[in-house]
Design a protein around this motif. Structure first.
Motif, mmCIF file in Angstrom:
data_model
loop_
_atom_site.group_PDB
_atom_site.id
_atom_site.type_symbol
_atom_site.label_atom_id
_atom_site.label_comp_id
_atom_site.label_asym_id
_atom_site.label_seq_id
_atom_site.Cartn_x
_atom_site.Cartn_y
_atom_site.Cartn_z
ATOM 1 N N LEU A 133 -11.441 -13.458 21.930
ATOM 2 C CA LEU A 133 -10.501 -12.560 21.578
ATOM 3 C C LEU A 133 -9.370 -13.272 20.487
ATOM 4 N N ALA A 134 -9.033 -14.319 20.799
ATOM 5 C CA ALA A 134 -7.886 -14.989 19.718
ATOM 6 C C ALA A 134 -8.349 -15.240 18.402
ATOM 7 N N VAL A 135 -9.518 -15.898 18.129
ATOM 8 C CA VAL A 135 -10.036 -16.083 17.077
ATOM 9 C C VAL A 135 -10.497 -14.829 16.204
ATOM 10 N N VAL A 136 -11.241 -13.887 16.947
ATOM 11 C CA VAL A 136 -11.578 -12.643 16.055
ATOM 12 C C VAL A 136 -10.401 -11.923 15.826
ATOM 13 N N GLY A 137 -9.325 -11.693 16.925
ATOM 14 C CA GLY A 137 -8.211 -10.766 16.980
ATOM 15 C C GLY A 137 -7.536 -11.329 15.667
ATOM 16 N N SER A 138 -7.264 -12.592 15.292
ATOM 17 C CA SER A 138 -6.301 -13.420 14.237
ATOM 18 C C SER A 138 -6.981 -13.013 12.916
ATOM 19 N N VAL A 139 -8.399 -13.207 12.873
ATOM 20 C CA VAL A 139 -8.858 -13.029 11.529
ATOM 21 C C VAL A 139 -8.947 -11.369 11.274
ATOM 22 N N LEU A 140 -9.126 -10.646 12.298
ATOM 23 C CA LEU A 140 -8.870 -9.195 11.966
ATOM 24 C C LEU A 140 -7.469 -8.933 11.701
ATOM 25 N N ALA A 141 -6.468 -9.546 12.280
ATOM 26 C CA ALA A 141 -4.868 -9.315 11.832
ATOM 27 C C ALA A 141 -4.845 -9.657 10.313
ATOM 28 N N ALA A 142 -5.224 -10.903 10.234
ATOM 29 C CA ALA A 142 -4.982 -11.132 8.467
ATOM 30 C C ALA A 142 -5.677 -10.159 7.632
ATOM 31 N N ALA A 143 -7.094 -9.904 8.014
ATOM 32 C CA ALA A 143 -7.496 -9.179 6.933
ATOM 33 C C ALA A 143 -6.932 -7.978 6.911
ATOM 34 N N THR A 144 -6.369 -7.271 7.961
ATOM 35 C CA THR A 144 -5.837 -5.877 7.855
ATOM 36 C C THR A 144 -4.646 -5.907 7.056
ATOM 37 N N VAL A 145 -3.815 -7.057 7.107
ATOM 38 C CA VAL A 145 -2.695 -7.066 6.436
ATOM 39 C C VAL A 145 -2.922 -7.158 4.846
ATOM 40 N N LEU A 146 -3.902 -7.985 4.356
ATOM 41 C CA LEU A 146 -4.405 -7.710 3.117
ATOM 42 C C LEU A 146 -4.649 -6.316 2.794
ATOM 43 N N VAL A 147 -5.522 -5.723 3.463
ATOM 44 C CA VAL A 147 -6.035 -4.267 3.028
ATOM 45 C C VAL A 147 -5.077 -3.781 3.002
ATOM 46 N N ALA A 148 -3.902 -3.491 4.271
ATOM 47 C CA ALA A 148 -2.707 -2.589 4.175
ATOM 48 C C ALA A 148 -1.949 -2.823 3.103
ATOM 49 N N VAL A 149 -1.801 -3.995 2.542
ATOM 50 C CA VAL A 149 -0.739 -4.392 1.464
ATOM 51 C C VAL A 149 -1.411 -3.565 0.289
ATOM 52 N N VAL A 150 -2.572 -3.732 -0.065
ATOM 53 C CA VAL A 150 -3.228 -3.114 -1.077
ATOM 54 C C VAL A 150 -3.366 -1.551 -1.018
ATOM 55 N N PHE A 151 -3.469 -1.242 0.084
ATOM 56 C CA PHE A 151 -3.793 0.400 0.149
ATOM 57 C C PHE A 151 -2.302 0.951 0.014
ATOM 58 N N SER A 152 -1.037 0.340 0.432
ATOM 59 C CA SER A 152 0.193 0.597 0.481
ATOM 60 C C SER A 152 0.671 0.989 -1.029
ATOM 61 N N TRP A 153 0.135 -0.182 -1.722
ATOM 62 C CA TRP A 153 0.592 0.044 -3.167
ATOM 63 C C TRP A 153 -0.576 1.211 -3.955
ATOM 64 N N TRP A 154 -1.530 1.407 -3.374
ATOM 65 C CA TRP A 154 -2.560 2.203 -3.910
ATOM 66 C C TRP A 154 -1.997 3.874 -3.591
ATOM 67 N N ILE A 155 -1.355 4.032 -2.418
ATOM 68 C CA ILE A 155 -0.793 5.338 -2.183
ATOM 69 C C ILE A 155 0.445 5.621 -2.443
ATOM 70 N N ALA A 156 1.169 4.608 -3.132
ATOM 71 C CA ALA A 156 2.675 4.498 -3.279
ATOM 72 C C ALA A 156 3.180 5.787 -4.023
ATOM 73 N N PRO A 157 2.507 6.391 -4.925
ATOM 74 C CA PRO A 157 3.017 7.492 -5.923
ATOM 75 C C PRO A 157 3.424 8.695 -4.907
ATOM 76 N N MET A 158 2.767 8.791 -3.849
ATOM 77 C CA MET A 158 2.935 9.792 -2.970
ATOM 78 C C MET A 158 4.615 9.616 -2.218
ATOM 79 N N ALA A 159 4.960 8.450 -2.265
ATOM 80 C CA ALA A 159 6.330 8.313 -1.818
ATOM 81 C C ALA A 159 7.458 8.831 -2.469
ATOM 82 N N GLY A 160 7.267 8.976 -3.704
ATOM 83 C CA GLY A 160 8.292 9.574 -4.794
ATOM 84 C C GLY A 160 8.600 10.956 -4.543
#
Length: 324
Positions: A133-160
């Motif tokens: 649980l620790a190994v897989v969960g940690s890798v999953l969390a780190a990968a999700t952060v990366l994707v979330a950062v990119v996706f937040s930038w991608w969809i940011a125009p809607m925030a305006g």
């Protein structure tokens, strides 16, 4: 001579974690490869999306003016479908990533009967389960952060136009999305340990992803006590990106009127805006200010992480006490 019984040597504390990595390294590499491809896709499409946003002139214009609204309409006519589809995928199924990782994690081991072998290698049930649980969960969390950062930038125009509290935007930000992915991961892992069926565990995780999204949206506004204010513009939420829960209107004498009445009096949005800004009419709002955005993000991350940890503890308990 007396017979000597071989006893498996206990693995060092780091041994269980290393064994978990070796056991699941191919699945984790596949996960990282898929997320890397998704990140590249978002980066490429986001470049054209943001270029179109800059070209339209919608960014930074005054939302109370007709010209600005026309620019937004032009931008949304060209890119609105892509933004809506991409945002809704993350909104409803972003957490399902945790289901596809957590569902097979333990269920597959039970289905194939490999858990009994793992339990005899010196780690024991508890350390084996915690390590996985620790190994897989940690890798999953780190990968999700990366994707979330990119996706937040991608969809940011809607925030305006809609502000950062828009559910599509809020759920895509790194803290909220990581919390949801890990919570769904924990639900799917527990389901896999109890039911021992990979497909069923993944299905439960996908359902949990949608349910968690809807529950979080229903609770979110009440993370902190809302504020109340009287304003003299119909576009206050666009000016300071506040999150409005309820809005009502009053005439110059202070009498409460329906929203339709002020638009009937002004004949259209811009006429109603003039009545509010210059004609003595007022708008009364219950809202959350944009300045609370990050505190709301970490509140949501916090309660989801607490539930995820509790579910992972339940998984360890089940494997230790109930699994045979």
């Amino acid at each position: 001579m007396s017979a000597v019984t071989a006893v498996p040597a206990a693995l060092p504390r780091s041994g269980a974690i290393r064994a978990a990595w070796l056991r699941h390294r191919y699945a984790l590499r596949t996960l990282l490869g898929v997320l890397a491809g998704l990140t590249l896709l978002l980066a490429v499409t986001g470049y054209f999306l943001h270029a179109g946003f800059e070209r339209s002139g919608a960014g930074g214009c005054d939302m109370t003016t007709r010209a600005c609204n026309e620019r937004w309409k032009e931008f949304l006519r060209e890119y609105g479908t892509e933004l809506t589809v991409g945002g809704n995928i993350v909104y409803f199924l972003g957490g399902a990533l945790g289901a596809f990782v957590g569902g097979p994690l333990l269920a597959r081991e039970f289905e194939h009967g490999t858990v009994r072998f793992a339990w005899t290698q010196g780690a024991g049930r508890t350390r084996w389960t915690v390590g996985v649980l620790a190994v897989v969960g940690s890798v999953l969390a780190a990968a999700t952060v990366l994707v979330a950062v990119v996706f937040s930038w991608w969809i940011a125009p809607m925030a305006g136009e809609s502000g950062r509290f828009l559910p599509l935007l809020f759920s895509a930000a790194p803290p909220a999305l990581v919390g949801r992915v890990l919570l769904v991961f924990a639900v799917a892992a527990l389901a896999g340990a109890v039911l021992r069926r990979t497909v069923v565990a993944v299905g439960i995780g996908v359902v949990a992803s949608v349910v968690t999204t809807l529950v979080a949206e229903s609770l979110r506004f009440h993370y902190r006590t809302p504020l109340e204010e009287t304003v003299h513009t119909l576009a206050q939420s666009s000016v300071d990106h506040r999150w409005e829960l309820s809005v009502w209107y009053a005439d110059p004498a202070g009498n409460r009127i329906r929203s339709g009445e002020i638009y009937d009096l002004g004949h259209d949005y811009y006429g109603a805006q003039k009545l509010v800004s210059e004609g003595g009419y007022s708008v009364h709002e219950t809202y959350q200010p944009d300045g609370r955005y990050w505190s709301f993000q970490f509140i949501e991350l916090g309660w989801m992480l607490l539930l995820a940890v509790a579910l992972c503890a339940a998984t360890v308990w089940w494997v230790r006490r109930r699994a045979v």
